[in-house]
Design a protein around this motif. Structure first.
Motif, mmCIF file in Angstrom:
data_model
loop_
_atom_site.group_PDB
_atom_site.id
_atom_site.type_symbol
_atom_site.label_atom_id
_atom_site.label_comp_id
_atom_site.label_asym_id
_atom_site.label_seq_id
_atom_site.Cartn_x
_atom_site.Cartn_y
_atom_site.Cartn_z
ATOM 1 N N ALA A 1 0.834 -1.204 0.000
ATOM 2 C CA ALA A 1 0.000 0.000 0.000
ATOM 3 C C ALA A 1 0.869 1.255 0.000
ATOM 4 O O ALA A 1 0.584 2.229 -0.709
ATOM 5 C CB ALA A 1 -0.927 -0.010 1.208
ATOM 6 N N CYS A 2 1.928 1.225 0.778
ATOM 7 C CA CYS A 2 2.866 2.356 0.798
ATOM 8 C C CYS A 2 3.522 2.529 -0.567
ATOM 9 O O CYS A 2 3.723 3.656 -1.039
ATOM 10 C CB CYS A 2 3.937 2.134 1.857
ATOM 11 S SG CYS A 2 3.321 2.040 3.553
ATOM 12 N N GLY A 3 3.849 1.401 -1.195
ATOM 13 C CA GLY A 3 4.466 1.463 -2.512
ATOM 14 C C GLY A 3 3.559 2.118 -3.537
ATOM 15 O O GLY A 3 4.019 2.913 -4.371
ATOM 16 N N VAL B 1 10.095 -3.214 6.178
ATOM 17 C CA VAL B 1 8.714 -2.738 6.120
ATOM 18 C C VAL B 1 8.527 -1.543 7.054
ATOM 19 O O VAL B 1 7.826 -0.574 6.720
ATOM 20 C CB VAL B 1 7.732 -3.872 6.467
ATOM 21 C CG1 VAL B 1 6.310 -3.336 6.622
ATOM 22 C CG2 VAL B 1 7.767 -4.949 5.387
ATOM 23 N N ASP B 2 9.157 -1.579 8.206
ATOM 24 C CA ASP B 2 9.100 -0.437 9.126
ATOM 25 C C ASP B 2 9.682 0.809 8.460
ATOM 26 O O ASP B 2 9.110 1.901 8.565
ATOM 27 C CB ASP B 2 9.879 -0.767 10.403
ATOM 28 C CG ASP B 2 9.802 0.360 11.418
ATOM 29 O OD1 ASP B 2 8.721 0.577 11.996
ATOM 30 O OD2 ASP B 2 10.827 1.040 11.637
ATOM 31 N N ALA B 3 10.799 0.645 7.760
ATOM 32 C CA ALA B 3 11.408 1.779 7.062
ATOM 33 C C ALA B 3 10.513 2.278 5.934
ATOM 34 O O ALA B 3 10.408 3.496 5.695
ATOM 35 C CB ALA B 3 12.781 1.376 6.508
ATOM 36 N N ILE B 4 9.860 1.365 5.239
ATOM 37 C CA ILE B 4 8.930 1.744 4.173
ATOM 38 C C ILE B 4 7.794 2.597 4.736
ATOM 39 O O ILE B 4 7.444 3.651 4.182
ATOM 40 C CB ILE B 4 8.368 0.488 3.477
ATOM 41 C CG1 ILE B 4 9.450 -0.165 2.612
ATOM 42 C CG2 ILE B 4 7.133 0.823 2.635
ATOM 43 C CD1 ILE B 4 9.047 -1.516 2.048
ATOM 44 N N MET B 5 7.216 2.157 5.829
ATOM 45 C CA MET B 5 6.093 2.889 6.418
ATOM 46 C C MET B 5 6.533 4.244 6.967
ATOM 47 O O MET B 5 5.822 5.244 6.825
ATOM 48 C CB MET B 5 5.449 2.035 7.509
ATOM 49 C CG MET B 5 4.844 0.740 6.974
ATOM 50 S SD MET B 5 4.147 -0.351 8.236
ATOM 51 C CE MET B 5 2.687 0.561 8.704
#
Length: 208
Positions: free
Chosen positions: A14-16, A101-105
């Motif tokens: 979703a972030c992507g 994933v934490d870094a992505i968010m």
């Protein structure tokens, strides 16, 4: 591990999508990430300022998919109660995936908090291409007025494709074509009434 890693990847996806949209809209000059005073931009092209946080999210998506693939490779390959051949990979992939994933968010949150939106540019583009955006509403209204759906769809598609080759004059040409075509039983007032962006948004939400 495979189920939890898949759930994490879905959150990251979703972030992507958000950051991909930001990158595309920045190319069109409709928005940009807030540029800091210390941001260098492109080392090869001094004038260029990339949406670097959105680009970072895209790169981290690749990393996350790599960790997720590592975990999927372990599914169905465990010997008895398990051994180092599986646990060693999990010890690398699981923390790596969740940290990624934490870094992505976190990066996505930064992007959303610091966007600079050019509302005038977005409004100008919407107004310019409004007749094409309204083609779905025009089709539905034509069918309600008695047109055969397949015929109306084919006619609108034909006029849209013929008009698009005209570039900037395409929207006006499209309107002129459909308003003079007997297969689209709508007069100019009915067509103009459908040029309502809020109506289009409501219809899109209702059919989503």
């Amino acid at each position: 591990p495979c189920m939890s890693s898949t759930a994490a990847r879905q959150k990251a996806a979703a972030c992507g999508n958000v950051c991909t949209t930001v990158r595309l809209m920045s190319v069109l000059g409709q928005l940009q990430e807030n540029v800091t005073a210390t941001q260098v931009g492109s080392s090869a092209m001094p004038h260029k300022v990339n949406p670097r946080y959105s680009e970072r999210v895209h790169s981290l998506q690749v990393v996350a998919r790599g960790y997720n693939h590592m975990l999927q490779e372990l599914a169905g390959a465990q010997w008895f109660e398990g051994d180092v051949s599986g646990s060693a990979a999990r010890r690398i992939a699981l923390p790596g995936l969740f940290n990624t994933v934490d870094a992505i968010m976190a990066n996505t949150a930064y992007v959303l908090d610091h966007l600079v939106v050019d509302e005038a540019a977005i409004k100008a583009e919407v107004n310019q291409w409004l007749p094409f955006l309204a083609s779905g509403q025009i089709l539905a209204q034509a069918v309600q007025a008695g047109a055969v759906r397949s015929d109306a769809h084919k006619t609108l598609q034909h006029h849209a494709r013929r008009s698009l080759v005209l570039g900037a004059g395409a929207p006006e040409a499209f309107l002129n074509r459909i308003q003079s075509d007997p297969l689209i039983p709508l007069d100019s007032e009915q067509v103009q009434a459908l040029m309502d962006i809020q109506l289009m948004i409501q219809d899109a939400v209702a059919t989503a």
